[in-house]
Design an enzyme around this catalytic site. Structure first.
Site, mmCIF file in Angstrom:
data_model
loop_
_atom_site.group_PDB
_atom_site.id
_atom_site.type_symbol
_atom_site.label_atom_id
_atom_site.label_comp_id
_atom_site.label_asym_id
_atom_site.label_seq_id
_atom_site.Cartn_x
_atom_site.Cartn_y
_atom_site.Cartn_z
ATOM 1 N N ASN A 1 -0.627 3.931 5.785
ATOM 2 C CA ASN A 1 -0.851 5.082 4.920
ATOM 3 C C ASN A 1 -0.041 6.278 5.407
ATOM 4 O O ASN A 1 0.640 6.216 6.433
ATOM 5 C CB ASN A 1 -2.349 5.438 4.901
ATOM 6 C CG ASN A 1 -3.064 4.908 3.680
ATOM 7 O OD1 ASN A 1 -2.558 4.997 2.562
ATOM 8 N ND2 ASN A 1 -4.257 4.364 3.866
ATOM 9 N N GLU B 1 -12.301 -8.367 2.920
ATOM 10 C CA GLU B 1 -13.246 -8.738 3.987
ATOM 11 C C GLU B 1 -12.576 -9.648 5.013
ATOM 12 O O GLU B 1 -12.857 -9.560 6.208
ATOM 13 C CB GLU B 1 -14.485 -9.416 3.396
ATOM 14 C CG GLU B 1 -15.387 -8.455 2.634
ATOM 15 C CD GLU B 1 -16.707 -9.086 2.253
ATOM 16 O OE1 GLU B 1 -17.023 -10.193 2.760
ATOM 17 O OE2 GLU B 1 -17.437 -8.480 1.448
ATOM 18 N N ASN C 1 0.854 -1.174 0.000
ATOM 19 C CA ASN C 1 0.000 0.000 0.000
ATOM 20 C C ASN C 1 0.900 1.236 0.000
ATOM 21 O O ASN C 1 1.703 1.407 -0.892
ATOM 22 C CB ASN C 1 -0.976 -0.002 1.176
ATOM 23 C CG ASN C 1 -2.148 0.936 0.943
ATOM 24 O OD1 ASN C 1 -2.764 0.895 -0.116
ATOM 25 N ND2 ASN C 1 -2.457 1.789 1.898
ATOM 26 N N ASP D 1 -5.858 9.237 5.251
ATOM 27 C CA ASP D 1 -5.269 8.431 4.179
ATOM 28 C C ASP D 1 -3.850 8.942 3.916
ATOM 29 O O ASP D 1 -3.064 9.053 4.841
ATOM 30 C CB ASP D 1 -6.173 8.515 2.943
ATOM 31 C CG ASP D 1 -5.985 7.374 1.969
ATOM 32 O OD1 ASP D 1 -4.852 6.897 1.800
ATOM 33 O OD2 ASP D 1 -6.978 6.950 1.332
#
Length: 313
Positions: free
Chosen positions: A161, A133, A111, A212
């Site tokens: 993040n 999920e 990420n 974020d």
């Protein structure tokens, strides 16, 4: 508190726009659509007419420049740290996070991340899209190009993040989105170690609003996109909110400073479902766009990945 309003710079409709950075050498912005495995490049001056994109073989969560290597990005990709050809999208993995064939290798992806002042790549992993999920936990890594060592810095992380460094290079910021918290650490530039984790800012503005991506300005203020909150917020080094930027997208994802004077915020966003007619009217056009806003601040330039620096003993 200062209030700003951003406008739409690019009508990109990115599924998950992220990772934006500004390249001084040619006045260009570079950003990702993680979901659709795309890298975009655009002139910060010419805008839409200069927009180009390239398809990747794996999704990429964060990327940046390599010192002394034109036309190649360093990236935190699906499986590890990789070089990416700017024109073709071809990838060359330098290190893999997990053993090939393992559950972590299958279920996790890169990420957000950043390059540190010494040219190392920091990157966090999280659940890949098919496993959101199930929500397997990821890890936070540091890759040192001088030693080719991939180090697990800490774990677990859920959605890593919003990272960056203070102007004096003594502080490292790290956002954990589900915890709605931006943390700060003491940072050792010589070793790349981070320590003494504590809360910098807690964002408590609604169940579906989370911090974020983030960037830092020359005064040490931290600018953070509020996913679900339709704005970017700025906090002083003491954690006091001193500015807000309203944006025409409900789901802003990542801000960066750019432009020749480094005083314009460029902000990516995600094209996610809008629930009401009012939201569709307000945010429909801007959803998934890249936005911009001139502010009374100047950003810190992003560091470059350094392949030729000597290892620190």
């Amino acid at each position: 508190m200062k209030d700003y309003t951003a406008d739409i710079f690019l009508h990109t409709k990115t599924g998950l726009g992220e990772g934006i950075f500004y390249r001084h050498a040619d006045d260009t912005l570079h950003f990702l659509d993680i979901k659709n495995k795309l890298i975009y490049r655009v002139s910060a001056t010419e805008g839409e007419k200069s927009l180009r994109y390239m398809t990747l073989q794996d999704n990429v969560g964060v990327f940046g420049e390599i010192e002394g290597e034109e036309g190649v990005y360093i990236a935190g990709a699906k499986s590890g740290v990789a070089k990416v050809d700017e024109e073709t999208g071809k990838m060359e993995y330098l290190a893999r996070y997990y053993e090939e064939g393992s559950k972590d290798a299958e279920k996790l992806r890169s990420n957000d991340g950043c390059i540190d002042p010494a040219g190392r790549l920091f990157v966090g992993t999280m659940a890949d899209f098919p496993y959101e999920e199930e929500s397997p936990k990821g890890h936070f890594f540091r890759y040192d190009p001088a030693t080719k060592a991939l180090t697990k810095v800490f774990a677990p992380v859920q959605i890593p993040n919003g990272m960056g460094f203070s102007p004096d290079m003594k502080m490292f910021y790290f956002t954990e989105s589900p915890e709605k918290t931006i943390y700060k650490f003491d940072y050792n530039a010589a070793t790349g170690d981070v320590s003494n984790k504590r809360v910098f800012v807690k964002i408590d503005e609604g169940d579906d609003i989370v911090p974020d991506g983030a960037c830092v300005d020359t005064d040490g203020n931290v600018w953070s996109a509020l996913h679900g909150g339709a704005r970017v917020v700025c906090h002083s080094p003491e954690g006091v909110r001193i500015a807000e930027v309203s944006v025409p997208a409900k789901f802003p994802t990542c801000p960066c400073f750019g432009g020749k004077d480094m005083d314009t915020l460029f902000i990516t966003s995600a094209d996610e479902p809008l629930e009401t007619e009012e939201e569709k009217k307000k945010f429909g056009e801007g959803s998934g766009s890249v936005m911009r806003c001139k502010v009374e601040a100047k950003g810190l330039s992003k560091f470059k990945f350094e392949t030729k620096k000597e290892a620190t003993s």
